[in-house]
Enzyme design. Structure first.
Site, mmCIF file in Angstrom:
data_model
loop_
_atom_site.group_PDB
_atom_site.id
_atom_site.type_symbol
_atom_site.label_atom_id
_atom_site.label_comp_id
_atom_site.label_asym_id
_atom_site.label_seq_id
_atom_site.Cartn_x
_atom_site.Cartn_y
_atom_site.Cartn_z
ATOM 1 N N THR A 1 52.788 13.276 22.195
ATOM 2 C CA THR A 1 53.697 11.573 22.700
ATOM 3 C C THR A 1 54.397 11.385 23.582
ATOM 4 O O THR A 1 55.086 11.941 23.979
ATOM 5 C CB THR A 1 54.044 10.859 21.199
ATOM 6 O OG1 THR A 1 53.819 10.450 19.907
ATOM 7 C CG2 THR A 1 54.332 9.916 21.438
ATOM 8 N N ASP B 1 54.282 6.646 13.461
ATOM 9 C CA ASP B 1 56.007 6.630 13.746
ATOM 10 C C ASP B 1 55.951 5.821 15.598
ATOM 11 O O ASP B 1 56.514 5.590 15.627
ATOM 12 C CB ASP B 1 57.158 7.393 14.173
ATOM 13 C CG ASP B 1 57.056 8.072 15.161
ATOM 14 O OD1 ASP B 1 55.707 8.910 15.379
ATOM 15 O OD2 ASP B 1 57.428 8.754 16.146
ATOM 16 N N GLY C 1 56.784 14.254 17.593
ATOM 17 C CA GLY C 1 57.090 15.333 16.936
ATOM 18 C C GLY C 1 56.082 14.639 15.425
ATOM 19 O O GLY C 1 55.345 13.827 15.733
ATOM 20 N N VAL D 1 48.568 6.139 10.719
ATOM 21 C CA VAL D 1 49.489 5.612 11.936
ATOM 22 C C VAL D 1 50.605 6.421 12.023
ATOM 23 O O VAL D 1 51.776 6.030 10.898
ATOM 24 C CB VAL D 1 50.345 3.437 12.006
ATOM 25 C CG1 VAL D 1 51.162 3.453 12.990
ATOM 26 C CG2 VAL D 1 48.488 3.063 11.897
HETATM 27 N N1 ASP Z 1 54.936 11.191 16.760
HETATM 28 C C1 ASP Z 1 53.872 10.807 17.513
HETATM 29 C C2 ASP Z 1 52.713 11.017 15.276
HETATM 30 O O1 ASP Z 1 53.194 11.281 14.681
HETATM 31 C C3 ASP Z 1 52.684 12.250 17.339
HETATM 32 C C4 ASP Z 1 53.623 13.296 18.345
HETATM 33 O O2 ASP Z 1 54.249 12.867 19.052
HETATM 34 O O3 ASP Z 1 53.646 15.039 18.428
HETATM 35 O O4 ASP Z 1 51.538 10.226 15.856
#
Ligand code: ASP
Length: 325
Positions: free
Chosen positions: A187, A218, A239, A216
């Protein structure tokens, strides 16, 4: 190796800062030596933040607003098919559909968000229009798509051959276990402080690869994946999104800064909150990134491997976040 940017900072503030580690972070040292605000400045998550910061910096260095800088900045990885975690070329869900989440927040607490949006390359700009043109904060799915089309966005196929092949490969086992990402991409969350001293942030993602349909994370949720309080500071996250939602992570980081913690200390406190509340945290990665009103920044994550891009008038560089493991 010391980058040009680091060298300039060390020249300005004296080499005695070189040995400062641990709680007495660089950002604290920075504020003790130089009471002046560092502005403009833009920071963003992962390696792809460098190219995104470059575009955001053009807006900021021309005297533009932080809100425009973050929108323009994160559009770069959204359009880049080699970034397989954001926008066009992002990994699809279990059903082979690319579904996008994004949000944006300005210095006046205005915010806009879209989730489960399909076939639109720039969800961040749709989120911006939700903020600017509707009485709402969040639009999802079909409604978000209809709104985007009403604003002139064109539908297009976002599933590239490369992402499709990765999905087809995943289908062989169809094993749904989130992977700890230490590969320096994911992200994009971006935070900026403009010449006027105003803060804004943006966050955009294709979410967890091969997620359940309708999932969905964060990233489009104000307070979880992004939060801005123009009096205090701003935070964004990357994350395992479920962990940020459960702890309202980015709001927590900003509130910690309100209590007087440096950006790095605030990010660390949020990671520690996750670790304390959620027993199985070692299986996941979470990284927080924060910027305060003085232009000081910091980051913290669970696993080592999270990095972020910083751009100010002395140049751009990637920095590694500290981790609790
Ligand atoms: N935070 C994002 C989600 O959980 C994905 C990521 O940043 O790895 O959709």
């Amino acid at each position: 190796m010391t980058s040009k940017r680091e060298f300039l900072k060390m020249s300005l503030f004296g080499t005695s800062l070189l040995g400062i580690t641990g709680l007495f972070s660089k950002s604290q040292a920075y504020s003790e030596v130089n009471k002046n605000t560092t502005k403009p400045i833009v920071i963003s998550t992962w390696n792809h933040g460098l190219a995104a910061n470059h575009v955001a910096w053009q807006v900021l260095s021309d005297g533009g607003k932080a809100i425009d800088a973050v929108e323009q900045g994160v559009r770069v990885p959204e359009a880049d098919p080699s970034v397989m975690t954001v926008g066009y070329g992002g990994y699809p869900d279990r059903e082979g559909k690319v579904t996008l989440d994004a949000c944006i927040m300005d210095e006046n607490q205005n915010c806009g968000s879209v989730a489960f949006l399909q076939n639109i390359k720039h969800p961040i700009s749709v989120a911006r229009l939700v903020m600017d043109k509707t009485p709402h904060v969040m639009l999802v799915g079909e409604g978000a798509l209809e709104f985007a089309k009403s604003q002139g966005f064109k539908e297009e196929n976002l599933l590239t051959d490369k992402a499709k092949m990765a999905w087809q490969d995943w289908l062989k086992e169809s094993k749904y276990s989130p992977v700890i990402n230490v590969e320096n991409h994911d992200t994009i969350g971006m935070l900026a402080l403009d010449n006027n001293g105003d803060l804004s942030g943006a966050c955009t993602t294709s979410g967890a690869a091969f997620k359940m349909s309708g999932r969905v994370g964060d990233s489009p949720i104000i307070g979880a994946g992004l939060y801005v309080d123009n009096e205090i500071g701003a935070a964004t996250a990357t994350g395992m999104g479920e962990l940020m939602i459960k702890t309202v992570g980015c709001h927590l980081v900003v509130e910690m800064m309100r209590q007087g913690l440096s950006p790095e200390q605030a990010c660390k406190a949020a990671v520690e909150r996750i670790a304390k509340k959620l027993g199985d945290y070692k299986q996941f990665q979470v990284g927080f990134l924060a910027l305060n009103k003085a232009g000081e920044y910091g980051s913290y994550c669970i696993q080592s491997g999270f990095n972020y891009a910083v751009t100010d008038k002395s140049g751009s560089e990637l920095q590694d976040a500290k981790s609790i493991l």
